[in-house]
Design a protein around this motif. Structure first.
Motif, mmCIF file in Angstrom:
data_model
loop_
_atom_site.group_PDB
_atom_site.id
_atom_site.type_symbol
_atom_site.label_atom_id
_atom_site.label_comp_id
_atom_site.label_asym_id
_atom_site.label_seq_id
_atom_site.Cartn_x
_atom_site.Cartn_y
_atom_site.Cartn_z
ATOM 1 N N TRP A 229 8.665 1.219 5.162
ATOM 2 C CA TRP A 229 9.556 0.263 4.507
ATOM 3 C C TRP A 229 10.741 0.938 3.811
ATOM 4 O O TRP A 229 11.160 0.532 2.730
ATOM 5 C CB TRP A 229 8.763 -0.596 3.508
ATOM 6 C CG TRP A 229 7.439 -1.025 4.046
ATOM 7 C CD1 TRP A 229 6.205 -0.730 3.524
ATOM 8 C CD2 TRP A 229 7.193 -1.796 5.240
ATOM 9 N NE1 TRP A 229 5.208 -1.257 4.306
ATOM 10 C CE2 TRP A 229 5.778 -1.926 5.372
ATOM 11 C CE3 TRP A 229 8.007 -2.378 6.212
ATOM 12 C CZ2 TRP A 229 5.182 -2.616 6.412
ATOM 13 C CZ3 TRP A 229 7.406 -3.065 7.271
ATOM 14 C CH2 TRP A 229 6.026 -3.178 7.351
ATOM 15 N N THR B 262 1.869 -0.568 0.840
ATOM 16 C CA THR B 262 2.526 -1.844 1.103
ATOM 17 C C THR B 262 2.203 -2.863 0.019
ATOM 18 O O THR B 262 3.082 -3.571 -0.485
ATOM 19 C CB THR B 262 2.103 -2.380 2.484
ATOM 20 O OG1 THR B 262 2.475 -1.436 3.497
ATOM 21 C CG2 THR B 262 2.756 -3.728 2.779
ATOM 22 N N MET C 257 7.952 -6.569 5.864
ATOM 23 C CA MET C 257 6.825 -5.972 5.143
ATOM 24 C C MET C 257 5.786 -7.035 4.791
ATOM 25 O O MET C 257 4.586 -6.839 5.008
ATOM 26 C CB MET C 257 7.326 -5.282 3.874
ATOM 27 C CG MET C 257 6.221 -4.665 3.033
ATOM 28 S SD MET C 257 6.825 -3.777 1.570
ATOM 29 C CE MET C 257 7.347 -5.162 0.535
#
Length: 392
Positions: A382, A108, A66
Motif C-alpha cells: 500500500w 493492512t 486496500m
C-alpha cells in the motif's frame, strides 16, 4: 574587499545557504528513536488520511483497494505455527505463505484502523500478532533468513503503528517484542553472505524495522552497516571501478571473474546495473525497494542513507524503469534479453528524491503512475497510499 571579488563571495554564500536549506537528516546514529518511524511516520499518515477524506487521488483509489483486499477483511483468520519451514523457492512451504500473508494482513489492518478509527481493525492486527507470538519458535530450511525478512518487515511496521498510535489494550505486546527479538532478529542481523543481494537487503529491511520497534540501538547500527556494505555490491556506479564491488558480507568474491559470475554473467557494467538485473527484474525490484525501505526508515530516525547513496539508488531505478517503459535492450546487456516485471516498487524512492528534494525523475514517474495503486506482496504494501506525493 575589491569589487571583482564580490560576485565570488555572493556565489559562495548562496551555495552554503542552499546546502543548509536542502540538507536532510544527518548521517549520525540517532540519540533517541522517533515513533512511529518504521517506513512511515505520523505526519505521512495524517497527510494520506486527509487526502482520502477529501477524495483526492491517487490516495483514495489506493485506500479503496486496500480496504477491498483479502488482507483487509475483518473475517481474516491467522494461521500461526511453531516452526515455519521454507526451502528453496518456498518448497517445502510449511507455513511460509501463511506467515507472509498474516504479516501483510496485520499491517493492512493497522493502516485501516488509522484511516477509519474503527477499533475492530486495530484489534484484528493485534489478534494476528498475538497468534504468532503465542506459538512461533523458529524458521528452518534454506530460505529461513529470507522468509524471516519478508515477514519481519511487515510485522515490525504493524507493531510500530499499534504500539505508538493505538491507545487501546495490547496485553501481549511484550510477548510480541520477545518474538521479534529472539526468533526474528538472530536470523537476519548478520546478513546473507554471497546470496543474491535481494536476500540481504530484505533481511536488513526487517532488521532495521525491528531495531526501531525494540529501540535496540546496536541492532539499528548493525542494520545500517549491512546496508552500507551491500548497496555498492548491488547497484553499480562507474566510480566503483572497472567492475562492481563485492558486498561486505561476501569476501570470497575478490576477482573480476568471480564478480562477473556473481552478476549473472554480465561483463559490461554501467550506472544503475544491478547484481540481479540479468537474473530477472522481479528479484531486482525486491532488492531495490528493500534498499529504499531501509533508507526511508533511517531517514525518519535522522540518518541520511539517501544522501549516502548519491545517484546509486536513482540510477538503479532509472536503469530498470527505462527498460520497463519500452526502451530497447542493448545487445551487451544480458545477451540482449531481459526478464521484465520490476513490480510496484517505485513510490517511496520517487517520493523522496522528487517530492522532498525536487529532483526530476520523469522515467521513474511514468513507471510509477502505470503501477498505481500499488498493492501488497511479500514484504511491501500500500505504498501509493502511504507515500505518493507525500513529502513529509
Amino acid at each position: 574587499m575589491t569589487r571583482k571579488h564580490r560576485p565570488l563571495l555572493v556565489a559562495v554564500v548562496l551555495t552554503l545557504i542552499a546546502a543548509l536549506c536542502t540538507a536532510g537528516p544527518s548521517t549520525a546514529a540517532p540519540a533517541t528513536f522517533k515513533h512511529p518511524g518504521v517506513l512511515v511516520d505520523k505526519a505521512q499518515l495524517d497527510f494520506a488520511r486527509q487526502q482520502v477524506l477529501a477524495g483526492a487521488q491517487p490516495q483514495t483509489a489506493a485506500y479503496n483497494a486496500m480496504k477491498a483486499s483479502t488482507y483487509g477483511a475483518l473475517s481474516y483468520t491467522p494461521k500461526p505455527r511453531a516452526v515455519v519451514e521454507c526451502g528453496s523457492n518456498s518448497n517445502p512451504n510449511l507455513g511460509c505463505s501463511d506467515e507472509r500473508n498474516d504479516a501483510l494482513a496485520a499491517y493492512t489492518h493497522a493502516l485501516l484502523w488509522y484511516f477509519t478509527r474503527d477499533d475492530r481493525y486495530a484489534q484484528k492486527a493485534i489478534q494476528i500478532m498475538d497468534a504468532w507470538s503465542a506459538v512461533l519458535k523458529d524458521h528452518t530450511n534454506s530460505n529461513a533468513p529470507l522468509q524471516t525478512g519478508w515477514s519481519g518487515a511487515s510485522f515490525s511496521r504493524t507493531g510500530e503503528l499499534i504500539k505508538h498510535l493505538y491507545g487501546g489494550s495490547w496485553a501481549q505486546r511484550t510477548r510480541f517484542e520477545t518474538m521479534l527479538r529472539d526468533v526474528y532478529l538472530p536470523e537476519i542481523r548478520n546478513g546473507a553472505g554471497c546470496k543474491n543481494g535481494n536476500w540481504e537487503l530484505i533481511m536488513t529491511d526487517a532488521a532495521i524495522g525491528i531495531a526501531v520497534f525494540l529501540e535496540d540501538r546496536a541492532a539499528f547500527d548493525k542494520a545500517v552497516s549491512l546496508w552500507r556494505g551491500r548497496l555498492p555490491g548491488y547497484v553499480y556506479q562507474t566510480s566503483d571501478g572497472a567492475w562492481p564491488k563485492a558486498p561486505s558480507t561476501c569476501s570470497s568474491k575478490d576477482t573480476r571473474e568471480e564478480i562477473i559470475d556473481y552478476w549473472q554473467g554480465q561483463s559490461t557494467f554501467s550506472n544503475g546495473l544491478a547484481q540481479e538485473t540479468c537474473r530477472d527484474f522481479g528479484h531486482t525490484g525486491w532488492g531495490l525497494t528493500a534498499a529504499t525501505h531501509v533508507a526511508e526508515t533511517a531517514w525518519h530516525q535522522g540518518v541520511n542513507l539517501y544522501g549516502e547513496a548519491g545517484k546509486r539508488l536513482t540510477d538503479g531505478y532509472y536503469f530498470h524503469t527505462r527498460l520497463e517503459n519500452g526502451a530497447a535492450v542493448p545487445a551487451n546487456l544480458c545477451g540482449g534479453t531481459v526478464k521484465k516485471g520490476l513490480g510496484p516498487v517505485t513510490e517511496i524512492v520517487y517520493n523522496h528524491y522528487h517530492n522532498r528534494l525536487n529532483q526530476q525523475m520523469p522515467t521513474t514517474l511514468a513507471y510509477t503512475q502505470s503501477k498505481r495503486p500499488a498493492g501488497a506482496n511479500y514484504f511491501f504494501a500500500w505504498e501509493t497510499l502511504t507515500h505518493a506525493d507525500n513529502p513529509r
